[in-house]
Design an enzyme around this catalytic site. Structure first.
Site, PDB file in Angstrom:
ATOM      1  N   GLU A  29       0.818  -1.210   0.000  1.00  0.00           N
ATOM      2  CA  GLU A  29       0.000   0.000   0.000  1.00  0.00           C
ATOM      3  C   GLU A  29       0.852   1.261   0.000  1.00  0.00           C
ATOM      4  O   GLU A  29       2.010   1.243   0.432  1.00  0.00           O
ATOM      5  CB  GLU A  29      -0.956  -0.014   1.193  1.00  0.00           C
ATOM      6  CG  GLU A  29      -0.279  -0.218   2.518  1.00  0.00           C
ATOM      7  CD  GLU A  29      -1.270  -0.411   3.659  1.00  0.00           C
ATOM      8  OE1 GLU A  29      -2.135  -1.298   3.540  1.00  0.00           O
ATOM      9  OE2 GLU A  29      -1.167   0.337   4.635  1.00  0.00           O
ATOM     10  N   CYS A  76       3.900   8.576   0.287  1.00  0.00           N
ATOM     11  CA  CYS A  76       4.558   7.683   1.237  1.00  0.00           C
ATOM     12  C   CYS A  76       4.625   6.296   0.589  1.00  0.00           C
ATOM     13  O   CYS A  76       3.586   5.714   0.273  1.00  0.00           O
ATOM     14  CB  CYS A  76       3.748   7.656   2.534  1.00  0.00           C
ATOM     15  SG  CYS A  76       4.346   6.461   3.724  1.00  0.00           S
ATOM     16  N   CYS A  88       7.192  -6.840   6.675  1.00  0.00           N
ATOM     17  CA  CYS A  88       8.402  -6.246   7.252  1.00  0.00           C
ATOM     18  C   CYS A  88       9.070  -7.248   8.190  1.00  0.00           C
ATOM     19  O   CYS A  88       8.384  -7.911   8.970  1.00  0.00           O
ATOM     20  CB  CYS A  88       8.042  -4.967   8.016  1.00  0.00           C
ATOM     21  SG  CYS A  88       9.493  -4.155   8.717  1.00  0.00           S
ATOM     22  N   CYS A 104       8.054  -4.532  14.779  1.00  0.00           N
ATOM     23  CA  CYS A 104       7.768  -3.611  15.893  1.00  0.00           C
ATOM     24  C   CYS A 104       6.416  -4.005  16.491  1.00  0.00           C
ATOM     25  O   CYS A 104       5.459  -4.291  15.759  1.00  0.00           O
ATOM     26  CB  CYS A 104       7.729  -2.170  15.399  1.00  0.00           C
ATOM     27  SG  CYS A 104       9.297  -1.654  14.681  1.00  0.00           S
ATOM     28  N   CYS A 116       2.962  -2.237  15.401  1.00  0.00           N
ATOM     29  CA  CYS A 116       2.777  -1.922  13.981  1.00  0.00           C
ATOM     30  C   CYS A 116       1.985  -3.002  13.256  1.00  0.00           C
ATOM     31  O   CYS A 116       2.301  -4.191  13.336  1.00  0.00           O
ATOM     32  CB  CYS A 116       4.154  -1.755  13.340  1.00  0.00           C
ATOM     33  SG  CYS A 116       4.111  -1.659  11.557  1.00  0.00           S
ATOM     34  N   CYS A 132       0.316   2.704   8.800  1.00  0.00           N
ATOM     35  CA  CYS A 132       1.133   1.711   8.110  1.00  0.00           C
ATOM     36  C   CYS A 132       0.515   0.310   8.156  1.00  0.00           C
ATOM     37  O   CYS A 132       0.280  -0.239   9.206  1.00  0.00           O
ATOM     38  CB  CYS A 132       2.486   1.745   8.801  1.00  0.00           C
ATOM     39  SG  CYS A 132       3.592   0.461   8.420  1.00  0.00           S
TER      40      CYS A 132
HETATM   41  S1  SF4 Z   1       7.151   0.236  12.180  1.00  0.00           S
HETATM   42 FE1  SF4 Z   1       6.319  -1.517  11.069  1.00  0.00          FE
HETATM   43  S2  SF4 Z   1       7.004  -1.263   8.957  1.00  0.00           S
HETATM   44 FE2  SF4 Z   1       8.248   0.107  10.236  1.00  0.00          FE
HETATM   45  S3  SF4 Z   1      10.071  -1.106  10.743  1.00  0.00           S
HETATM   46 FE3  SF4 Z   1       8.615  -1.446  12.420  1.00  0.00          FE
HETATM   47  S4  SF4 Z   1       7.491  -3.299  11.824  1.00  0.00           S
HETATM   48 FE4  SF4 Z   1       8.529  -2.540   9.998  1.00  0.00          FE
END
Ligand code: SF4
Length: 385
Positions: free
Chosen positions: A118, A137, A144, A148, A151, A374
């Site tokens: 996206e 963006c 990923c 995190c 996220c 995100c």
């Molecule tokens: S915030 Fe989300 S997209 Fe960004 S590095 Fe951490 S896990 Fe990955």
């Protein structure tokens, strides 16, 4: 190739057709994956003079062409060779949402292997003013690998890196679609800034991200200034050091979110590998070598990192470093653990930071009604399939 054929034989019929189309597409070069030099080599390999590469780039990046047929100043023979041996696109639009205030657009794209990513487009500042920003963006990975804890993308796992063309085309998509809005300022200058803050950790896909930056910045490409390009990272220290030595000095944003190792280990697990002391040293080095003052992104989560004490701790960590802090009121996700902080808490945090002499801006969440956080739109798409 033998492996590909075995895959084809063992797959069900529908999947076999998709797979065959995918393999055929993979054999063609995507022009957007190529640097200027690589495109010249490709054009020469087709038996054409190298200067044709400049003409192709002009059509792709200035005229925003979506097909080789449009490139009318190329000889017909070359256009035919390009049509059969090359591609200009590998993204298909699956869904698009526009926020109620019209200032944020979010698009879900399908890649040529069926995976989805996206991208967002955001308008900031008063239309026509010098502070107006039209920012795209972009995502750099499918999923990923960093994970995190707060996220949406991090919870989806990692599938693969994006190729340079898949990154660049996210920007071109918004430029092409706004280019249709004839006689408006938006059509004349549709994108002013690009931020690498979508799905994925950009510095974990360094080569593809760097090639895309070269094409965004180059005069033959989109000709965006280095200051108009921002890479956001959780803090991969060796890659920050490498970035500092590059010849294009882009803006650097660090997703910090905590000012002590114990809390940051919990929110951003890569901190165990590159703790704050190393990260801060890399940020200092980046500033010294590039003259670009790093920005620290700090998302405030209710009861986790949002007290006045946390603000004091953040000010202490950043003391003496020429930098700026963006305070972010997080987009609400389904997570019960990571709720956005209340407005009063955010204001108290900011007051303390300002009193401690740390330059900062409070960023309000944009596009909450269209899940612009995100990975949120993709999460919804995966959930309803
Ligand atoms: S915030 Fe989300 S997209 Fe960004 S590095 Fe951490 S896990 Fe990955």
């Amino acid at each position: 190739m033998l492996g590909d054929n075995l895959l084809l034989l063992s797959a069900p019929r529908g999947a076999r057709i998709c797979l065959r189309i995918y393999l055929m597409e993979m054999a063609r070069k995507n022009i957007l994956d190529l640097s200027h030099t690589q495109l010249k080599e490709f054009v020469c390999s087709l038996g054409e003079p190298a200067y044709r590469a400049d003409q192709i780039l002009w059509w792709v990046y200035k005229k925003l062409a979506i097909s080789f047929e449009e490139m009318t100043d190329l000889p017909q023979t070359l256009r035919q060779k390009l049509i059969s041996g090359a591609l200009l696109s590998s993204l298909a639009t699956v869904a698009e949402k526009i926020s109620a205030d019209g200032q944020t657009r979010k698009v879900l794209f399908r890649l040529d292997d069926g995976r989805t990513i996206e991208s967002s487009f955001m308008l900031y500042g008063r239309a026509g003013s010098s502070r107006e920003r039209r920012t795209v963006c972009v995502s750099t990975q499918v999923g990923c690998p960093i994970g995190c804890s707060f996220c949406a993308t991090g919870q989806q796992g990692f599938e693969r890196n994006l190729r340079p063309g898949e990154i660049i085309e996210q920007v071109l998509y918004f430029m092409r679609s706004m280019n249709k809005e004839v006689d408006t300022d938006l059509a004349r200058r549709p994108v002013t800034n690009v931020v690498f803050m979508g799905m994925g950790e950009p510095l974990a896909n360094y080569e593809a991200v760097w090639l895309s930056i070269e094409m965004l910045n180059s005069k033959q490409g989109l000709n965006l200034g280095a200051r108009q390009i921002t890479i956001s990272t959780v803090g991969l220290v060796p890659q920050i050091q490498r970035l500092a030595s590059e010849n294009i000095h882009v803006e650097l944003a660090i997703s910090l979110h905590a000012a002590n190792d114990e809390l940051r280990n919990r929110l951003v697990p890569i901190n165990k590998k590159y703790p704050l002391k190393q990260l801060m040293a890399a940020c200092r080095e980046y500033f010294e070598k590039t003259g670009r003052r790093p920005t620290f992104e700090y998302a405030l989560f209710r009861g986790i990192n949002d007290s006045v004490g946390h603000a004091r701790e953040l000010a202490g960590l950043l003391q003496g470093l020429n930098c700026h802090v963006n305070l972010i009121t997080g987009n609400p996700t389904k997570s019960k653990e990571f709720m956005p902080s209340s407005r009063n808490t955010v204001l108290a945090f900011q007051k303390q930071l300002t009193a401690s002499g740390i330059s900062n801006t409070l960023r309000l969440s944009k596009g909450v009604d269209i899940e612009a956080g995100c990975g949120q739109l993709r999460s919804r798409w995966i959930a309803i399939r």
